[in-house]
Design a protein around this motif. Structure first.
Motif, PDB file in Angstrom:
ATOM      1  N   GLY A  65      39.589  58.162  20.636  1.00 53.96           N
ATOM      2  CA  GLY A  65      38.561  57.714  21.215  1.00 53.96           C
ATOM      3  C   GLY A  65      38.606  57.485  22.699  1.00 53.96           C
ATOM      4  O   GLY A  65      37.747  57.057  23.336  1.00 53.96           O
ATOM      5  N   ARG A  66      39.632  57.885  23.482  1.00 50.43           N
ATOM      6  CA  ARG A  66      39.818  57.874  24.732  1.00 50.43           C
ATOM      7  C   ARG A  66      39.176  58.836  25.752  1.00 50.43           C
ATOM      8  O   ARG A  66      39.395  59.994  24.983  1.00 50.43           O
ATOM      9  CB  ARG A  66      41.117  57.481  25.183  1.00 50.43           C
ATOM     10  CG  ARG A  66      41.714  56.202  24.535  1.00 50.43           C
ATOM     11  CD  ARG A  66      43.266  55.813  25.016  1.00 50.43           C
ATOM     12  NE  ARG A  66      43.736  54.885  24.372  1.00 50.43           N
ATOM     13  CZ  ARG A  66      44.784  54.075  24.739  1.00 50.43           C
ATOM     14  NH1 ARG A  66      45.432  54.646  25.975  1.00 50.43           N
ATOM     15  NH2 ARG A  66      45.165  53.215  24.208  1.00 50.43           N
ATOM     16  N   MET A  67      38.861  58.641  26.519  1.00 51.36           N
ATOM     17  CA  MET A  67      38.308  59.568  27.628  1.00 51.36           C
ATOM     18  C   MET A  67      38.830  59.383  28.927  1.00 51.36           C
ATOM     19  O   MET A  67      38.843  57.980  29.535  1.00 51.36           O
ATOM     20  CB  MET A  67      36.924  59.971  27.706  1.00 51.36           C
ATOM     21  CG  MET A  67      36.100  58.696  27.841  1.00 51.36           C
ATOM     22  SD  MET A  67      34.442  59.006  27.641  1.00 51.36           S
ATOM     23  CE  MET A  67      33.779  58.436  29.078  1.00 51.36           C
ATOM     24  N   SER A  68      38.803  60.396  29.833  1.00 42.11           N
ATOM     25  CA  SER A  68      39.165  59.835  31.396  1.00 42.11           C
ATOM     26  C   SER A  68      38.374  60.384  32.145  1.00 42.11           C
ATOM     27  O   SER A  68      37.460  61.608  31.944  1.00 42.11           O
ATOM     28  CB  SER A  68      40.569  60.768  31.828  1.00 42.11           C
ATOM     29  OG  SER A  68      41.550  60.396  30.930  1.00 42.11           O
ATOM     30  N   LEU A  69      37.662  59.730  33.240  1.00 45.83           N
ATOM     31  CA  LEU A  69      37.015  60.045  34.093  1.00 45.83           C
ATOM     32  C   LEU A  69      37.341  60.696  35.292  1.00 45.83           C
ATOM     33  O   LEU A  69      38.578  60.309  35.596  1.00 45.83           O
ATOM     34  CB  LEU A  69      36.081  58.677  34.704  1.00 45.83           C
ATOM     35  CG  LEU A  69      35.206  57.925  33.924  1.00 45.83           C
ATOM     36  CD1 LEU A  69      34.574  56.648  34.565  1.00 45.83           C
ATOM     37  CD2 LEU A  69      33.887  58.743  33.435  1.00 45.83           C
TER      38      LEU A  69
END
Length: 80
Positions: free
Chosen positions: A11-15
């Protein structure tokens, strides 16, 4: 601007760095996620506070609808 951001299985994302820099999130920070009928909107805490203050000002019926003015009025009402 539309960018594709991948979400990991946990569930992690990077901006992207340039967006974090423009939003003042270079050292990390919190964002608020709003689910709308059109999708998902991410806002910084400062953006969310500014939006809430603009809404409050519109409905408050007077030009000074700041938190400080509200708290001062409450102190005055309570005799502090």
């Amino acid at each position: 601007m539309t960018l594709q951001v991948n979400i990991t299985p946990n569930g992690r994302m990077s901006l992207p760095a340039d967006i974090r820099k423009r939003l003042g999130l270079e050292g990390g920070g919190a964002v608020l996620l709003e689910e709308t009928a059109d999708g998902v909107v991410l806002r910084t805490v400062d953006q969310t506070v500014a939006k809430a203050q603009a809404i409050a000002k519109r409905y408050a019926g007077h030009p000074d609808a700041s938190i400080e003015a509200f708290l001062a009025a409450r102190r005055g009402d309570s005799g502090e």
